[in-house]
Scaffold this motif. Structure first.
Motif, PDB file in Angstrom:
ATOM      1  N   TYR A   1       0.816  -1.184   0.001  1.00  0.00           N
ATOM      2  CA  TYR A   1      -0.029   0.101  -0.066  1.00  0.00           C
ATOM      3  C   TYR A   1       0.689   1.206   0.252  1.00  0.00           C
ATOM      4  N   THR A   2       2.028   1.232   0.146  1.00  0.00           N
ATOM      5  CA  THR A   2       2.955   2.296   0.097  1.00  0.00           C
ATOM      6  C   THR A   2       4.270   1.955  -0.660  1.00  0.00           C
ATOM      7  N   THR A   3       4.657   2.974  -1.505  1.00  0.00           N
ATOM      8  CA  THR A   3       5.995   2.630  -2.435  1.00  0.00           C
ATOM      9  C   THR A   3       7.269   3.328  -1.429  1.00  0.00           C
ATOM     10  N   ALA A   4       6.898   3.584  -0.297  1.00  0.00           N
ATOM     11  CA  ALA A   4       8.041   4.110   0.573  1.00  0.00           C
ATOM     12  C   ALA A   4       8.947   3.066   0.900  1.00  0.00           C
ATOM     13  N   ARG A   5      10.274   3.323   0.654  1.00  0.00           N
ATOM     14  CA  ARG A   5      11.135   2.178   1.068  1.00  0.00           C
ATOM     15  C   ARG A   5      12.536   2.832   1.892  1.00  0.00           C
ATOM     16  N   LYS A   6      13.233   2.052   2.178  1.00  0.00           N
ATOM     17  CA  LYS A   6      14.672   2.531   3.106  1.00  0.00           C
ATOM     18  C   LYS A   6      15.166   3.529   1.963  1.00  0.00           C
ATOM     19  N   GLY A   7      15.754   4.691   2.624  1.00  0.00           N
ATOM     20  CA  GLY A   7      16.317   5.520   1.546  1.00  0.00           C
ATOM     21  C   GLY A   7      15.639   6.618   1.050  1.00  0.00           C
ATOM     22  N   HIS A   8      14.073   6.657   1.583  1.00  0.00           N
ATOM     23  CA  HIS A   8      13.250   7.540   1.066  1.00  0.00           C
ATOM     24  C   HIS A   8      12.997   8.811   1.889  1.00  0.00           C
ATOM     25  N   ARG A   9      13.618   8.706   3.352  1.00  0.00           N
ATOM     26  CA  ARG A   9      13.441   9.766   4.151  1.00  0.00           C
ATOM     27  C   ARG A   9      12.103   9.753   4.640  1.00  0.00           C
ATOM     28  N   THR A  10      11.360   8.499   5.265  1.00  0.00           N
ATOM     29  CA  THR A  10      10.241   8.320   5.754  1.00  0.00           C
ATOM     30  C   THR A  10      10.453   7.524   6.908  1.00  0.00           C
ATOM     31  N   LEU A  11       9.168   7.247   7.697  1.00  0.00           N
ATOM     32  CA  LEU A  11       9.287   6.162   8.980  1.00  0.00           C
ATOM     33  C   LEU A  11       9.845   4.963   8.565  1.00  0.00           C
ATOM     34  N   MET A  12       9.715   4.732   7.161  1.00  0.00           N
ATOM     35  CA  MET A  12      10.112   3.402   6.769  1.00  0.00           C
ATOM     36  C   MET A  12      11.573   3.189   7.133  1.00  0.00           C
ATOM     37  N   ASP A  13      12.226   4.028   7.283  1.00  0.00           N
ATOM     38  CA  ASP A  13      13.826   4.230   7.429  1.00  0.00           C
ATOM     39  C   ASP A  13      14.054   3.366   8.713  1.00  0.00           C
ATOM     40  N   SER A  14      12.927   3.687   9.381  1.00  0.00           N
ATOM     41  CA  SER A  14      12.984   3.211  11.200  1.00  0.00           C
ATOM     42  C   SER A  14      12.581   1.610  10.877  1.00  0.00           C
ATOM     43  N   LEU A  15      11.264   1.561  10.320  1.00  0.00           N
ATOM     44  CA  LEU A  15      10.570   0.366  10.681  1.00  0.00           C
ATOM     45  C   LEU A  15      11.303  -0.855   9.980  1.00  0.00           C
ATOM     46  N   ILE A  16      11.568  -0.706   8.554  1.00  0.00           N
ATOM     47  CA  ILE A  16      12.261  -1.558   7.788  1.00  0.00           C
ATOM     48  C   ILE A  16      13.350  -2.473   8.584  1.00  0.00           C
ATOM     49  N   PRO A  17      14.537  -1.412   8.926  1.00  0.00           N
ATOM     50  CA  PRO A  17      15.721  -2.179   9.658  1.00  0.00           C
ATOM     51  C   PRO A  17      15.261  -2.697  10.902  1.00  0.00           C
ATOM     52  N   PHE A  18      14.328  -2.203  11.777  1.00  0.00           N
ATOM     53  CA  PHE A  18      13.667  -2.854  12.818  1.00  0.00           C
ATOM     54  C   PHE A  18      13.162  -4.343  12.704  1.00  0.00           C
ATOM     55  N   ILE A  19      12.569  -4.314  11.729  1.00  0.00           N
ATOM     56  CA  ILE A  19      11.865  -5.770  11.055  1.00  0.00           C
ATOM     57  C   ILE A  19      12.889  -6.760  10.771  1.00  0.00           C
ATOM     58  N   GLU A  20      13.805  -6.144   9.718  1.00  0.00           N
ATOM     59  CA  GLU A  20      14.961  -7.030   9.087  1.00  0.00           C
ATOM     60  C   GLU A  20      15.774  -7.573  10.248  1.00  0.00           C
ATOM     61  N   SER A  21      16.129  -6.532  11.295  1.00  0.00           N
ATOM     62  CA  SER A  21      17.111  -7.161  12.262  1.00  0.00           C
ATOM     63  C   SER A  21      16.232  -8.016  13.067  1.00  0.00           C
ATOM     64  N   PHE A  22      14.715  -8.332  13.176  1.00  0.00           N
ATOM     65  CA  PHE A  22      14.291  -9.408  14.007  1.00  0.00           C
ATOM     66  C   PHE A  22      14.395 -10.690  13.179  1.00  0.00           C
ATOM     67  N   GLY A  23      14.153 -10.404  12.009  1.00  0.00           N
ATOM     68  CA  GLY A  23      14.269 -11.594  11.174  1.00  0.00           C
ATOM     69  C   GLY A  23      15.759 -12.308  11.201  1.00  0.00           C
ATOM     70  N   GLN A  24      16.641 -11.202  11.139  1.00  0.00           N
ATOM     71  CA  GLN A  24      17.961 -12.179  11.215  1.00  0.00           C
ATOM     72  C   GLN A  24      18.335 -12.638  12.638  1.00  0.00           C
ATOM     73  N   SER A  25      17.796 -12.292  13.436  1.00  0.00           N
ATOM     74  CA  SER A  25      18.218 -12.718  15.225  1.00  0.00           C
ATOM     75  C   SER A  25      17.488 -14.030  15.301  1.00  0.00           C
ATOM     76  N   ALA A  26      16.019 -14.038  14.348  1.00  0.00           N
ATOM     77  CA  ALA A  26      15.344 -15.361  14.450  1.00  0.00           C
ATOM     78  C   ALA A  26      15.882 -16.434  13.649  1.00  0.00           C
ATOM     79  N   SER A  27      16.631 -16.135  12.776  1.00  0.00           N
ATOM     80  CA  SER A  27      17.593 -17.124  11.880  1.00  0.00           C
ATOM     81  C   SER A  27      18.802 -17.445  12.471  1.00  0.00           C
TER      82      SER A  27
END
Length: 636
Positions: free
Chosen positions: A536-562
């Motif tokens: 629903y949004t085209t915002a991604r890392k590097g676009h200067r939005t809250l996604m620059d905080s949200l995406i690294p947060f979730i990616e880090s969780f995925g890395q810890s789980a694996s």
């Protein structure tokens, strides 16, 4: 403070005539005598042959008064002075020579200011001597109850104390309306005069403002109010009021205004509680210049609620700019007390259509309906599913509402801590968003956080359920509260993410243990929810939005789980928060590619001062994550 050069003109003396030219050019039933600044009905010959004619006027700067009320059903002509200055008797006499009715007579309506009364009076006497009119009468409007007993009024032109008495304010427009309708309906001069007098003697107005006003060509405001001050009782030329107070809510301000009106000698005998059958009223809420419609309508609502609570029946209510004071950021409230014996006639006059630039015939067309003022909260759709009553039908009430286990001991403290953190950083987020956005990001975040915290209150109409058998309901309830309280793009993003997390948790409900979700389950839910959000949004890392905080947060969780290191959920959370923080810091040097910041200048200047601060949305989200982490660390 208003800027002294804010008006669009070369010479202040030209502004009044230029304004009248623009008015008449866009309303083809109006004519203009430019040299004398008189606006008149083009069909004045027919009007004065068939009815009483009405003339009013005064200083300019109060638009739409007075020229805005010239037309069928109201004034026949209006005479304009310079800004805040009375027109000369010569100007007024020119208007009388044009539109005074030799057979039916004419009524002059004047606000109670020394210059206006003297100059209109002199013109009337001259017109009588010249034999211009068979009969002529004058009504002086003095509706200001802000000039308290024993307080001297101030002359608007000299500033000196005078015996002029109460000033004429926005109530004057109701005199125009009633007298104009009476004349248009064919009533005699005596009848029109009595109708006007019946309004004048039952009027009370008080003004309040957050600022004075800036006169064209002046060096700025004559007086200055503090940034959080409000002045009661000031005049429409910026004359000082009777009291300056710290700024309060709309409700508190309107309450003080109406209390002052109802306690005034003019209204106390008509609307007092000792009356066995008090008068009804007509309410007029007037914009003094630069007040927004958002504020105007809120003030009108509070006025109606206050009057209802004091058992005062409101026959008609009008809201708008009727008698302004240039750019003054304030309002005035007028009450017209209507005795039962005059109610039918007053309503007839008010309902009679007037074709003039400054009056909206659709406004106040019928008695005020108070049903829209207080709409009870109704639980619909998912709110019914999430209501405490519904949950209590399947579980013990204390379980459905108060909760137990990990929801009460882990989730609730973490959610509250996240909200407290968001509220704490609101000033910083607002400051950042003032540079990069429209300055609402911090307040929007605070509003959502406050609503969520209120949802844990036992007295809340809408509770956040804490039932370990349905943890998805907790997240879904938070989403409902966020939607109702935040709005905007950020609110939508938060809601989609929360709904997606709730949906993922719902699928895992049977697998969730007594200690809550495992690290792997959290990673699974967050990753899937992020995928949903990105549809629903085209915002991604590097676009200067809250996604620059949200995406690294979730990616880090995925890395810890694996990871093979068997990290705890707390350890994974700590790493994820740090990743979000780094992502937020990186926004300081990013050129915005999504969101409102893309419309701000200097996007390509990475060395600009604007790039020394992070994205407001990303900063606020990190604060939320940090609150969650702090709560979890405290529980260990």
């Amino acid at each position: 403070m208003s800027h002294p050069d804010k008006y669009l003109l070369n010479d202040p003396k030209d502004l009044v005539v230029e304004s009248l030219q623009g008015l008449c050019a866009t309303h083809n039933f109006l004519g203009l005598d430019g040299p004398n600044k008189v606006v008149f009905c083009k069909d004045y010959e027919d009007i004065k042959e068939n009815q009483v004619t009405l003339i009013s006027g005064g200083g300019s700067g109060h638009e739409p008064a007075h020229a805005g009320y010239v037309g069928s059903g109201m004034l026949t002509a209006a005479v304009a002075g310079q800004v805040f200055a009375s027109p000369s008797s010569g100007q007024i006499l020119k208007a009388l020579r044009r539109v005074a009715s030799p057979d039916h007579g004419s009524l002059i309506i004047v606000k109670n200011y020394t210059g206006d009364v003297i100059n209109f009076g002199r013109a009337i006497e001259r017109a009588r001597w010249e034999g211009i009119v068979k009969d002529i009468k004058m009504v002086i409007v003095a509706d200001d109850v802000g000039v308290t007993s024993g307080q001297e009024a101030r002359d608007p032109e000299t500033g000196e104390a005078s015996d002029v008495g109460r000033r004429g304010l926005a109530g004057t427009v109701l005199v125009h309306k009633v007298a104009g309708a009476a004349a248009a309906l064919g009533e005699s001069l005596d009848e029109v005069y009595r109708a006007a007098q019946s309004v004048t003697s039952n009027l009370a107005t008080i003004g309040v403002s957050l600022s004075t006003c800036t006169v064209p060509g002046s060096s700025g405001e004559s007086r200055h109010l503090g940034p959080k001050e409000v002045e009661f009782g000031l005049g429409i030329h910026g004359e000082p009021g009777f009291e300056t107070k710290p700024l309060e809510t709309v409700k508190d301000t309107v309450t003080q205004m109406l209390r002052k009106i109802l306690e005034s000698p003019e209204m106390r005998t008509k609307l007092g509680r000792h009356q066995t059958k008090p008068h009804s009223v007509v309410l007029l809420v007037n914009n003094l210049g630069s007040t927004t419609l958002l504020e105007m309508n809120a003030a009108t609502r509070e006025a109606l609620l206050y009057l209802r609570s004091h058992h005062v029946r409101v026959l008609r209510a009008y809201t708008g700019a009727f008698v302004t004071a240039l750019d003054m950021h304030g309002i005035s409230i007028t009450l017209l007390a209507v005795h039962e014996s005059r109610e039918k006639a007053i309503l007839r006059y008010l309902s009679h259509e007037a074709h003039v630039p400054g009056w909206n015939n659709a406004s106040g067309a019928s008695e005020v309906s108070l049903s829209a003022l207080t709409i009870p909260l109704r639980k619909e759709g998912s709110q019914t599913l999430l209501s405490a009553e519904n949950l209590a039908a399947h579980n013990a009430p204390e379980v459905a509402v108060e909760g137990s286990g990990f929801l009460r001991d882990v989730w609730k403290p973490a959610i509250i801590a996240a909200c407290e953190s968001a509220i704490e950083v609101e000033p910083t987020v607002t400051r950042y968003d003032t540079v990069w956005g429209d300055a609402d990001c911090g307040l929007t975040l605070k509003s959502g956080a406050t609503a969520i915290m209120d949802g844990f209150s036992k007295d809340a109409d809408f509770h956040i359920p804490l039932d370990t058998k349905a943890p998805d309901h907790t997240i879904a309830a938070i989403s409902e509260l966020v939607e109702d309280s935040m709005g905007g793009t950020s609110g939508g993003l938060y809601c989609i993410m929360l709904d997606a997390v709730a949906a993922q948790i719902q699928g895992l409900t049977s697998e969730i243990g007594n200690d809550g979700l495992t690290l792997t389950q959290w990673a699974q839910c967050l990753t899937a929810a992020l995928e949903t959000l990105q549809r629903y949004t085209t915002a991604r890392k590097g676009h200067r939005t809250l996604m620059d905080s949200l995406i690294p947060f979730i990616e880090s969780f995925g890395q810890s789980a694996s990871s093979d290191q068997q990290e705890t959920t707390l350890q994974a959370l700590s790493k994820a928060v740090e990743a979000a923080r780094q992502g937020m810091e990186a926004t300081k040097k990013m050129v915005p590619r999504r969101g409102r910041a893309t419309y701000i200048g200097d996007q390509g200047s990475a060395d600009s001062e604007k790039y020394q601060i992070p994205d407001p949305g990303a900063y606020g989200l990190v604060a939320i994550f940090e609150g969650i982490l702090k709560a979890n660390q405290g529980s260990q």
